[in-house]
Motif scaffolding. Structure first.
Motif, mmCIF file in Angstrom:
data_model
loop_
_atom_site.group_PDB
_atom_site.id
_atom_site.type_symbol
_atom_site.label_atom_id
_atom_site.label_comp_id
_atom_site.label_asym_id
_atom_site.label_seq_id
_atom_site.Cartn_x
_atom_site.Cartn_y
_atom_site.Cartn_z
ATOM 1 N N ASN A 101 -11.325 -14.741 -19.258
ATOM 2 C CA ASN A 101 -11.532 -14.868 -20.708
ATOM 3 C C ASN A 101 -11.094 -13.599 -21.440
ATOM 4 O OD1 ASN A 101 -12.587 -17.469 -20.502
ATOM 5 N ND2 ASN A 101 -14.693 -16.736 -20.255
ATOM 6 N N PHE A 102 -11.373 -12.457 -20.824
ATOM 7 C CA PHE A 102 -10.988 -11.184 -21.439
ATOM 8 C C PHE A 102 -9.463 -11.053 -21.492
ATOM 9 C CE2 PHE A 102 -10.575 -6.394 -20.980
ATOM 10 C CZ PHE A 102 -10.824 -6.147 -22.317
ATOM 11 N N SER A 109 -7.316 -13.490 -21.503
ATOM 12 C CA SER A 109 -6.812 -14.478 -22.466
ATOM 13 C C SER A 109 -6.940 -13.957 -23.895
ATOM 14 C CB SER A 109 -7.578 -15.799 -22.322
ATOM 15 O OG SER A 109 -7.326 -16.382 -21.063
ATOM 16 N N TYR A 110 -8.042 -13.271 -24.166
ATOM 17 C CA TYR A 110 -8.227 -12.695 -25.503
ATOM 18 C C TYR A 110 -7.129 -11.669 -25.794
ATOM 19 C CZ TYR A 110 -10.180 -9.922 -29.313
ATOM 20 O OH TYR A 110 -10.345 -9.251 -30.496
ATOM 21 N N GLU A 117 -3.478 -13.658 -25.716
ATOM 22 C CA GLU A 117 -3.251 -14.776 -26.632
ATOM 23 C C GLU A 117 -3.690 -14.491 -28.069
ATOM 24 O OE1 GLU A 117 -3.749 -18.420 -23.391
ATOM 25 O OE2 GLU A 117 -5.374 -17.995 -24.802
ATOM 26 N N ARG A 118 -4.469 -13.412 -28.254
ATOM 27 C CA ARG A 118 -5.001 -13.175 -29.598
ATOM 28 C C ARG A 118 -4.728 -11.768 -30.128
ATOM 29 N NH1 ARG A 118 -8.211 -17.203 -31.447
ATOM 30 N NH2 ARG A 118 -8.893 -18.783 -29.948
ATOM 31 N N ARG A 119 -5.175 -10.725 -29.416
ATOM 32 C CA ARG A 119 -5.120 -9.379 -29.984
ATOM 33 C C ARG A 119 -4.557 -8.331 -29.022
ATOM 34 N NH1 ARG A 119 -7.866 -8.197 -34.508
ATOM 35 N NH2 ARG A 119 -6.410 -6.443 -34.423
#
Length: 244
Positions: free
Chosen positions: A12-13, A15-16, A19-21
């Motif tokens: 999850n980390f 992916s963050y 994919e996001r920041r």
């Protein structure tokens, strides 16, 4: 269960970040959303609770979690939903000051030739000194922090792009940034008076007395005399035996 739970937390980390920041962690993806695996691991290891992460943990995520949202194309990695990433656009109203770091050994070259990309296609710039130093320490334990004067660079024809909290450019000319003075180079120690051998001046018709050679000559002379004396005594004894 703990191992699987930790893998999901790490997944999850990642992916963050991917994919996001990525900009929040000083990472600049290419147009297809990829970053270098080595760069990603360096950024992850800076975060509390994730200093243990190694390459094999990423491989475990891909092999153990069927719903993993990361994919690898050696030596690169990206999130499968990279379309959610902030877009890299031309910075119309960038801040007046941006920050970046260079290698300590390259600082002299940078002062003369400008800032060029290190390990990438762009010069990476950040809004804060803290992030710039964090990025800099990924390739040098003692990086040199530089302040980029953005308006001056734009007047010189430099274009800046932005991606979230990160900015980038192709090059920063020498006149468009400031930094600390060059560190003083260590002076080579001067030889002491004992180490300096005095030069011997030769006068016409003079010669140098080689003391060591003279001593060796005396020793040889003594040995020769002893041998002659021993030989003489032997001859004397032989003559006495013949006489009697």
């Amino acid at each position: 269960m703990d191992i699987l739970r930790n893998l999901k937390k790490l997944a999850n980390f990642l992916s963050y970040i991917l994919e996001r920041r990525p900009d929040e962690f000083g990472l600049l993806p290419d147009n297809q959303g990829y970053v270098k695996i080595k760069s990603l691991l360096s950024a992850v290891n800076e975060e509390e609770g994730f200093k243990y992460v190694r390459r094999f943990h990423i491989d475990d995520i891909i092999s153990s979690l069927p719903d993993s949202r990361i994919e690898i194309k050696e030596p690169l990695i990206r999130g499968k939903n990279f379309g959610n990433l902030p877009k890299q656009v031309i910075a119309v109203n960038p801040p007046k000051l941006l920050y970046t770091c260079v290698r300590e050994k390259a600082y002299h070259f940078v002062l003369e030739n400008g800032i060029h990309p290190v390990g990438g296609e762009k010069v990476l710039l950040s809004l804060t000194k803290e992030l710039a130093e964090k990025i800099g320490k990924r390739f040098d334990p003692s990086p040199i922090l530089l302040t980029v004067h953005v308006l001056k660079a734009m007047d010189a024809g430099i274009t800046f792009h932005s991606l979230g909290e990160l900015y980038c450019s192709d090059i920063i000319p020498p006149s468009c940034f400031t930094g600390p003075p060059l560190p003083k180079q260590k002076e080579e120690p001067k030889p002491s008076e004992k180490q300096i051998k005095p030069e011997t001046e030769f006068m016409p018709g003079s010669f140098i007395l080689n003391i060591k050679a003279e001593e060796e000559k005396k020793e040889r002379t003594k040995l020769q005399r002893k041998r002659k004396e021993i030989d003489w005594k032997k001859e004397r004894k032989r003559a006495d035996r013949i006489k009697y």
